[in-house]
Structure formats: structure tokens, C-alpha cells
Write a protein that holds these residues in place. Sequence first.
Motif, PDB file in Angstrom:
ATOM      1  N   GLU A  44       0.517  -1.520  -0.176  1.00 28.25           N
ATOM      2  CA  GLU A  44      -0.380  -0.270  -0.069  1.00 28.25           C
ATOM      3  C   GLU A  44       0.927   1.324   0.101  1.00 28.25           C
ATOM      4  OE1 GLU A  44      -2.044  -0.554   3.232  1.00 28.25           O
ATOM      5  OE2 GLU A  44      -3.825  -1.596   2.760  1.00 28.25           O
ATOM      6  N   ILE A  45       0.266   2.407  -0.669  1.00 25.50           N
ATOM      7  CA  ILE A  45       1.139   3.536  -0.546  1.00 25.50           C
ATOM      8  C   ILE A  45       0.127   4.830  -0.549  1.00 25.50           C
ATOM      9  CG2 ILE A  45       0.882   4.431  -2.948  1.00 25.50           C
ATOM     10  CD1 ILE A  45       3.824   5.422  -2.268  1.00 25.50           C
ATOM     11  N   LEU A  46       0.282   5.501   0.331  1.00 29.24           N
ATOM     12  CA  LEU A  46      -0.198   6.543   1.404  1.00 29.24           C
ATOM     13  C   LEU A  46       0.256   7.593   0.371  1.00 29.24           C
ATOM     14  CD1 LEU A  46      -0.307   5.864   5.112  1.00 29.24           C
ATOM     15  CD2 LEU A  46      -1.790   5.080   3.375  1.00 29.24           C
ATOM     16  N   VAL A  47      -1.618   8.522   0.639  1.00 29.80           N
ATOM     17  CA  VAL A  47      -0.877  10.215   0.121  1.00 29.80           C
ATOM     18  C   VAL A  47       0.254  10.290   1.152  1.00 29.80           C
ATOM     19  CG1 VAL A  47      -1.417  12.368  -0.389  1.00 29.80           C
ATOM     20  CG2 VAL A  47      -3.288   9.969  -1.291  1.00 29.80           C
ATOM     21  N   GLY A  48       0.596  10.465   1.623  1.00 24.86           N
ATOM     22  CA  GLY A  48       1.522  10.836   2.999  1.00 24.86           C
ATOM     23  C   GLY A  48       2.995  10.631   2.805  1.00 24.86           C
ATOM     24  N   ASP A  49       2.957   9.002   1.582  1.00 26.21           N
ATOM     25  CA  ASP A  49       4.013   8.352   1.584  1.00 26.21           C
ATOM     26  C   ASP A  49       4.560   9.081  -0.389  1.00 26.21           C
ATOM     27  OD1 ASP A  49       4.264   6.867   3.167  1.00 26.21           O
ATOM     28  OD2 ASP A  49       2.753   5.476   2.068  1.00 26.21           O
ATOM     29  N   LEU A  50       3.782   9.907  -0.632  1.00 20.19           N
ATOM     30  CA  LEU A  50       4.196  10.309  -2.110  1.00 20.19           C
ATOM     31  C   LEU A  50       4.133  11.483  -1.936  1.00 20.19           C
ATOM     32  CD1 LEU A  50       0.857   9.189  -4.039  1.00 20.19           C
ATOM     33  CD2 LEU A  50       3.115   8.318  -4.614  1.00 20.19           C
ATOM     34  N   ILE A  51       3.889  12.738  -0.514  1.00 21.28           N
ATOM     35  CA  ILE A  51       3.894  13.906  -0.460  1.00 21.28           C
ATOM     36  C   ILE A  51       5.313  14.453  -0.001  1.00 21.28           C
ATOM     37  CG2 ILE A  51       1.529  14.542  -0.899  1.00 21.28           C
ATOM     38  CD1 ILE A  51       1.441  15.564   1.790  1.00 21.28           C
ATOM     39  N   HIS A  52       5.583  13.012   0.766  1.00 20.03           N
ATOM     40  CA  HIS A  52       7.484  12.957   0.829  1.00 20.03           C
ATOM     41  C   HIS A  52       8.703  12.808   0.332  1.00 20.03           C
ATOM     42  CE1 HIS A  52       4.798  14.142   4.996  1.00 20.03           C
ATOM     43  NE2 HIS A  52       5.830  14.211   5.410  1.00 20.03           N
ATOM     44  N   LEU A  53       8.311  12.441  -1.087  1.00 24.03           N
ATOM     45  CA  LEU A  53       8.692  12.514  -1.880  1.00 24.03           C
ATOM     46  C   LEU A  53      10.177  13.638  -2.901  1.00 24.03           C
ATOM     47  CD1 LEU A  53       7.116   9.614  -4.357  1.00 24.03           C
ATOM     48  CD2 LEU A  53       9.220   9.499  -2.401  1.00 24.03           C
ATOM     49  N   SER A  54      10.568  13.791  -1.369  1.00 28.30           N
ATOM     50  CA  SER A  54      10.895  15.621  -1.846  1.00 28.30           C
ATOM     51  C   SER A  54      11.960  15.960  -3.280  1.00 28.30           C
ATOM     52  CB  SER A  54      12.147  16.351  -0.784  1.00 28.30           C
ATOM     53  OG  SER A  54      13.332  15.084  -0.724  1.00 28.30           O
ATOM     54  N   LEU A  77      -8.670   7.483  -4.646  1.00 25.49           N
ATOM     55  CA  LEU A  77      -7.905   7.444  -2.841  1.00 25.49           C
ATOM     56  C   LEU A  77      -9.137   6.787  -2.331  1.00 25.49           C
ATOM     57  CD1 LEU A  77      -6.448  10.917  -3.063  1.00 25.49           C
ATOM     58  CD2 LEU A  77      -5.246   8.774  -3.313  1.00 25.49           C
ATOM     59  N   THR A  78      -8.471   6.064  -1.406  1.00 28.34           N
ATOM     60  CA  THR A  78      -9.844   5.415  -0.519  1.00 28.34           C
ATOM     61  C   THR A  78      -8.786   5.469   0.814  1.00 28.34           C
ATOM     62  OG1 THR A  78      -8.209   3.113  -0.941  1.00 28.34           O
ATOM     63  CG2 THR A  78     -10.280   3.612  -1.818  1.00 28.34           C
ATOM     64  N   THR A  79     -10.196   5.745   1.932  1.00 24.45           N
ATOM     65  CA  THR A  79      -9.796   6.200   3.232  1.00 24.45           C
ATOM     66  C   THR A  79      -9.527   5.035   4.241  1.00 24.45           C
ATOM     67  OG1 THR A  79     -10.818   8.009   3.010  1.00 24.45           O
ATOM     68  CG2 THR A  79     -10.591   7.513   5.491  1.00 24.45           C
ATOM     69  N   ASP A  80      -8.330   5.234   4.792  1.00 20.86           N
ATOM     70  CA  ASP A  80      -7.803   4.006   5.592  1.00 20.86           C
ATOM     71  C   ASP A  80      -9.436   3.727   6.950  1.00 20.86           C
ATOM     72  OD1 ASP A  80      -6.372   3.303   8.209  1.00 20.86           O
ATOM     73  OD2 ASP A  80      -5.342   2.320   6.525  1.00 20.86           O
ATOM     74  N   LYS A  81      -9.324   2.294   6.782  1.00 20.13           N
ATOM     75  CA  LYS A  81     -10.222   2.402   7.597  1.00 20.13           C
ATOM     76  C   LYS A  81      -9.948   2.099   9.134  1.00 20.13           C
ATOM     77  CE  LYS A  81     -13.373  -1.094   5.149  1.00 20.13           C
ATOM     78  NZ  LYS A  81     -12.563  -1.373   3.873  1.00 20.13           N
ATOM     79  N   MET A  82      -8.650   2.150   9.446  1.00 19.97           N
ATOM     80  CA  MET A  82      -8.289   2.329  10.561  1.00 19.97           C
ATOM     81  C   MET A  82      -8.528   3.946  11.153  1.00 19.97           C
ATOM     82  SD  MET A  82      -8.573  -0.832  11.432  1.00 19.97           S
ATOM     83  CE  MET A  82      -7.473  -0.912  13.237  1.00 19.97           C
ATOM     84  N   ASP A  83      -7.406   4.425  10.052  1.00 22.24           N
ATOM     85  CA  ASP A  83      -7.472   5.681  10.411  1.00 22.24           C
ATOM     86  C   ASP A  83      -7.652   6.710   9.059  1.00 22.24           C
ATOM     87  OD1 ASP A  83      -5.569   8.615  10.779  1.00 22.24           O
ATOM     88  OD2 ASP A  83      -4.520   7.203  11.016  1.00 22.24           O
ATOM     89  N   GLY A  84      -9.227   7.334   9.727  1.00 18.89           N
ATOM     90  CA  GLY A  84      -9.172   8.441   8.879  1.00 18.89           C
ATOM     91  C   GLY A  84      -9.073   9.111   7.850  1.00 18.89           C
TER      92      GLY A  84
END
Length: 112
Positions: A44-54, A77-84
Amino acid sequence: MNNSYIRFLNLIDAIAGLDANKKLDATEEQLLDAVMLAYSQGREILVGDLIHLSKIGSQATLHGRVKNLVTMGYVKLTTDKMDGRKKKAAPTKLAMKHYDSLSKLLTKAVAA
């Protein structure tokens, strides 16, 4: 020039001119590559991972480009069920088609 990679770039350039609305810039291509690589590896890759590709750009730039990829239909994009607060990025059918086209162009360039 008898160089497979140059032929490949020329083929990509010719294809890109056919649908200017779906043309990706270099940053979007790199982000989509990251999404596709994670997907192909079963990660899985999160949007947060993508925006940290400095190495690709600033967080603001990358966030905007991720939005563009969603708007153009390459990424969902899908929202994580454990952490919205977390959004998972995944390739769409359009992204799969894009990479299938690139693969065919590469095969054509190498065969020529």
C-alpha cells in the motif's frame, strides 16, 4: 539515430500528442510510477508517502500533482478504515492501460 530508448521517447511523444488532456508532466509520471511500483509489489502507498518524495518536488507541489492524477483518472484514493486521516493511493484501469501502452511502445522500439 539507432537507439532503442530514443525511438521509445519518440513514440511516447507521438502518443502524448494524441490526447493532450491526459498528458502527464514529469512530476505526475514519477508519482504514478511510485503508485504503480507499490501496487506491483503488493504494497500500500499513502498520499503522505507520495508527498514526502522530496527528490521530486515540494510537499505542496506533490499534493497538487496527486490531486491532478485523481482528477485525470489515473489514481483513486480510499480512506484507511483504521485511521480516517490516511488516504491510500491505487492505480485505476486508466493507469493500467497507460502502462500497457508504454510496454507496447517499448517492445516496438526495441524490436525496430
